[in-house]
Design a protein around this motif. Sequence first.
Motif, PDB file in Angstrom:
ATOM      1  N   ARG A  48       0.734  -0.925  -0.157  1.00  0.00           N
ATOM      2  CA  ARG A  48      -0.183   0.289   0.008  1.00  0.00           C
ATOM      3  C   ARG A  48       0.570   1.221  -0.212  1.00  0.00           C
ATOM      4  O   ARG A  48       1.914   1.280  -0.029  1.00  0.00           O
ATOM      5  N   THR A  49       0.415   2.482   0.204  1.00  0.00           N
ATOM      6  CA  THR A  49       0.753   3.368   0.024  1.00  0.00           C
ATOM      7  C   THR A  49       1.718   3.978   1.594  1.00  0.00           C
ATOM      8  O   THR A  49       0.665   4.034   2.047  1.00  0.00           O
ATOM      9  N   LYS A  50       2.848   4.211   1.102  1.00  0.00           N
ATOM     10  CA  LYS A  50       3.476   5.076   2.153  1.00  0.00           C
ATOM     11  C   LYS A  50       3.708   5.571   2.248  1.00  0.00           C
ATOM     12  O   LYS A  50       4.544   6.163   1.405  1.00  0.00           O
ATOM     13  N   SER A  87      -0.103  11.440  -9.466  1.00  0.00           N
ATOM     14  CA  SER A  87       1.516  11.543 -10.506  1.00  0.00           C
ATOM     15  C   SER A  87       2.192  10.196  -9.870  1.00  0.00           C
ATOM     16  O   SER A  87       3.106   9.951 -10.696  1.00  0.00           O
ATOM     17  N   PHE A  88       2.255   9.825  -8.552  1.00  0.00           N
ATOM     18  CA  PHE A  88       2.721   8.151  -8.515  1.00  0.00           C
ATOM     19  C   PHE A  88       2.517   6.820  -8.483  1.00  0.00           C
ATOM     20  O   PHE A  88       3.376   6.326  -7.742  1.00  0.00           O
ATOM     21  N   GLY A  89       1.199   6.822  -8.162  1.00  0.00           N
ATOM     22  CA  GLY A  89       0.275   5.282  -8.474  1.00  0.00           C
ATOM     23  C   GLY A  89      -0.355   5.208  -6.563  1.00  0.00           C
ATOM     24  O   GLY A  89       0.592   5.876  -5.731  1.00  0.00           O
ATOM     25  N   ASN A  90      -1.284   4.198  -6.645  1.00  0.00           N
ATOM     26  CA  ASN A  90      -1.391   4.268  -5.556  1.00  0.00           C
ATOM     27  C   ASN A  90      -0.830   3.012  -4.690  1.00  0.00           C
ATOM     28  O   ASN A  90      -0.371   3.202  -3.473  1.00  0.00           O
ATOM     29  N   LYS A  91       0.280   2.309  -4.985  1.00  0.00           N
ATOM     30  CA  LYS A  91       1.206   1.282  -4.120  1.00  0.00           C
ATOM     31  C   LYS A  91       3.016   1.907  -4.895  1.00  0.00           C
ATOM     32  O   LYS A  91       2.774   1.283  -5.334  1.00  0.00           O
ATOM     33  N   THR A  92       2.875   2.748  -3.870  1.00  0.00           N
ATOM     34  CA  THR A  92       3.861   3.186  -3.670  1.00  0.00           C
ATOM     35  C   THR A  92       4.512   3.969  -2.677  1.00  0.00           C
ATOM     36  O   THR A  92       4.022   4.367  -0.970  1.00  0.00           O
ATOM     37  N   MET A  93       5.659   3.570  -2.269  1.00  0.00           N
ATOM     38  CA  MET A  93       6.524   4.273  -1.031  1.00  0.00           C
ATOM     39  C   MET A  93       7.393   5.484  -1.557  1.00  0.00           C
ATOM     40  O   MET A  93       8.136   5.238  -2.071  1.00  0.00           O
ATOM     41  N   ALA A  94       7.501   6.026  -0.593  1.00  0.00           N
ATOM     42  CA  ALA A  94       7.586   7.361  -0.857  1.00  0.00           C
ATOM     43  C   ALA A  94       8.091   8.385   0.220  1.00  0.00           C
ATOM     44  O   ALA A  94       7.296   8.441   1.879  1.00  0.00           O
ATOM     45  N   MET A  95       9.383   9.442   0.295  1.00  0.00           N
ATOM     46  CA  MET A  95      10.348  10.215   1.226  1.00  0.00           C
ATOM     47  C   MET A  95      10.283  11.574   1.079  1.00  0.00           C
ATOM     48  O   MET A  95      11.089  11.541  -0.618  1.00  0.00           O
ATOM     49  N   LEU A  96      10.023  12.468   1.313  1.00  0.00           N
ATOM     50  CA  LEU A  96       9.863  13.177   0.680  1.00  0.00           C
ATOM     51  C   LEU A  96      11.280  14.028   1.575  1.00  0.00           C
ATOM     52  O   LEU A  96      10.985  14.393   2.706  1.00  0.00           O
TER      53      LEU A  96
END
Length: 125
Positions: A48-50, A87-96
């Motif tokens: 899932r998105t994190k 922009s990034f999709g539903n199942k994406t891990m991201a750190m800003l």
Amino acid sequence: MTNFTYPRAEKLKKNTEISLLFEKGKWRSNGNLRIIMLKDKPSTPVERTKFAVSVSKKYFKRAVHRNRIKRLLRECYRLHKDLFYDSFGNKTMAMLFWASSEMPQKFRDVEEEFIKLCHSMKKGS
């Protein structure tokens, strides 16, 4: 109706997930923001998105300033979650990351940077 929450399940906290993100993730930059992201693939499944935020101690020595910027970044994500998913999709891990030594004056400044980053990802994909 839009979901404006940032529940615990969406927070990227596990060291294993963060290290996987830094090993296999891709970096993108736009203005004062940098993002590292890992999309769902068969080789690296993402359930899932994190999402997480970070501000460098190198640029902001005082925790008060780092925490202020982190609050602003989390608020941008919370309010523009739909744009982030587009922009990034539903199942994406991201750190800003905030990649500048200049303190943002207003929330609107950070929000504009976040929207530009999301739009540039939408065009780039």
